[in-house]
Design an enzyme around this catalytic site. Structure first.
Site, short mmCIF file in Angstrom:
data_model
loop_
_atom_site.label_atom_id
_atom_site.label_comp_id
_atom_site.label_asym_id
_atom_site.label_seq_id
_atom_site.Cartn_x
_atom_site.Cartn_y
_atom_site.Cartn_z
N ASN A 260 0.86 -1.35 -0.01
CA ASN A 260 0.06 -0.11 -0.11
C ASN A 260 0.92 1.19 0.20
OD1 ASN A 260 -1.79 2.10 0.45
ND2 ASN A 260 -2.09 1.38 2.58
N TRP A 261 0.97 1.81 -1.15
CA TRP A 261 1.88 2.98 -1.55
C TRP A 261 1.37 4.38 -0.68
CZ3 TRP A 261 5.06 2.83 -6.54
CH2 TRP A 261 5.94 1.98 -6.53
N LYS A 262 0.15 4.35 -0.32
CA LYS A 262 -0.52 5.46 0.26
C LYS A 262 -0.38 6.78 -0.53
CE LYS A 262 0.04 3.47 4.69
NZ LYS A 262 -0.08 3.67 5.86
N HIS B 130 -9.52 1.42 4.91
CA HIS B 130 -8.33 1.41 5.43
C HIS B 130 -8.63 2.51 6.73
CE1 HIS B 130 -3.96 2.74 6.48
NE2 HIS B 130 -3.74 1.58 5.83
N GLU C 223 -6.90 5.03 7.64
CA GLU C 223 -6.49 6.25 7.24
C GLU C 223 -7.72 6.91 6.43
OE1 GLU C 223 -2.76 5.79 5.32
OE2 GLU C 223 -1.98 5.24 7.39
N GLU D 101 -5.45 -4.39 10.74
CA GLU D 101 -4.30 -3.74 10.76
C GLU D 101 -4.62 -2.61 12.31
OE1 GLU D 101 -2.25 -2.54 7.05
OE2 GLU D 101 -4.09 -1.40 7.20
N GLY E 179 2.51 2.19 10.84
CA GLY E 179 3.77 3.40 10.55
C GLY E 179 4.53 3.59 11.87
N SER F 261 3.37 -2.01 10.46
CA SER F 261 4.86 -2.03 10.88
C SER F 261 5.46 -3.38 10.23
CB SER F 261 5.03 -1.84 11.99
OG SER F 261 4.76 -0.29 12.35
N GLY G 57 2.94 -1.20 4.20
CA GLY G 57 2.77 0.53 3.98
C GLY G 57 4.18 0.63 3.70
N GLY G 58 4.87 1.34 4.56
CA GLY G 58 6.50 1.76 4.53
C GLY G 58 7.32 1.11 3.89
P1 PGA Z 1 2.92 0.36 7.89
O1 PGA Z 1 1.48 0.51 6.94
O2 PGA Z 1 3.35 -0.85 7.15
O3 PGA Z 1 3.63 1.66 6.91
O4 PGA Z 1 2.75 0.45 9.35
C1 PGA Z 1 0.51 -0.42 6.85
C2 PGA Z 1 -0.77 0.24 6.25
O5 PGA Z 1 -1.24 0.91 6.65
O6 PGA Z 1 -1.46 -0.48 5.35
#
Ligand code: PGA
Length: 249
Positions: free
Chosen positions: A10-12, A93, A95, A163, A169, A208, A229-230
């Site tokens: 997930n590149w956000k 998600h 977010e 999640e 993050g 994470s 994500g990251g």
């Molecule tokens: P993260 O994000 O791996 O950077 O913690 C995961 C996500 O929000 O899908």
């Protein structure tokens, strides 16, 4: 039933045109780990280019609108994602739930829109820190599952991503026992509602995940993959996670 491991990036809101080469590197490396399904969900702006640059690979959106078209300025409909080569969409998600006020009913409608457009859906759930600390995480997540998972779908095309919000993050991760307990509870709730079909549904862990902790997390009970994500933004960080999944078959 054996479920193929599924690792999703997930590149956000990260990535300009020059990131397409990184995606190609990731997909090429993933070809060497053929027992794992790999998808990348870049920002809307990169989906068409990425899908064209990586034919046959799973590229997806990070959100879609629940309607197929209409006066929704700034939104993107699920058939539009399919039209530019996406085969996957993430819905719900945290977010979006937190930052854009999306509730379970809306997430469910988005999941239904994605499925109707022929996309595979990754539906996210997860508790905030205070809920985890008060001991209410499983109840909280099962309420999200009850409210946001549609009634009818092909179980191969709907994955759940657990999640915990406090793990996204932050570098914090739940214990493997807590992850296994949550995933087991989610599987149980899905089985109570959908019977045998629940066995075919994949439940991903997200929050994470990195190359160091992936093997342990992916080996936990009822964990069928990871939403990353990251650590999905570069091949150097993402491919070791895919490799860890492959090593578990
Ligand atoms: P993260 O994000 O791996 O950077 O913690 C995961 C996500 O929000 O899908």
């Amino acid at each position: 039933m054996a479920r193929r491991k599924y690792v999703v990036g997930n590149w956000k809101m990260n990535g300009l045109s020059d990131a397409i080469g990184e995606a190609q590197t990731i997909f090429s490396a993933a070809d060497g780990h053929g027992t794992v399904d790999v998808a990348i969900c870049p920002p809307f702006t990169l989906i068409g280019t990425m899908a064209a640059a990586a034919p046959g690979k799973a590229v997806g959106g990070q959100d879609c609108h629940s309607a197929v078209s209409g006066a929704f300025t700034g939104s993107v409909a699920a058939p539009m994602l399919a039209d530019i080569g996406a085969s996957v969409v993430i819905v719900g998600h945290s977010e979006r739930r937190e930052g854009f006020g999306e509730n379970d009913a809306e997430v469910r409608a988005k999941a239904e829109a994605g499925l109707s457009a022929g996309l595979s859906v990754i539906l996210c759930v997860g508790e905030p820190r205070e809920v985890r600390e008060s001991g209410g995480a499983i109840d909280y997540v099962l309420t999200q599952i009850a409210g946001s998972v549609p009634d009818a779908f092909d179980p191969q095309r709907l994955a759940i991503a657990y999640e915990p919000i406090w793990a996204i993050g932050t570098g914090l991760v739940p214990t493997v026992a807590d992850v296994a307990a949550m995933h087991g509870a989610i599987r149980g709730a899905l089985a109570a509602r959908f019977g045998d079909a629940a066995e075919a549904m994949r439940i991903l862990y997200g929050g994470s995940v990195n190359g160091d902790n992936a093997a342990e997390l992916l080996d936990a009970g009822d964990v069928d993959g990871a939403l990353v994500g990251g650590a999905s933004l570069t091949a150097a960080k993402f491919v070791p996670i895919v490799a860890a999944a492959a090593a578990l078959g």
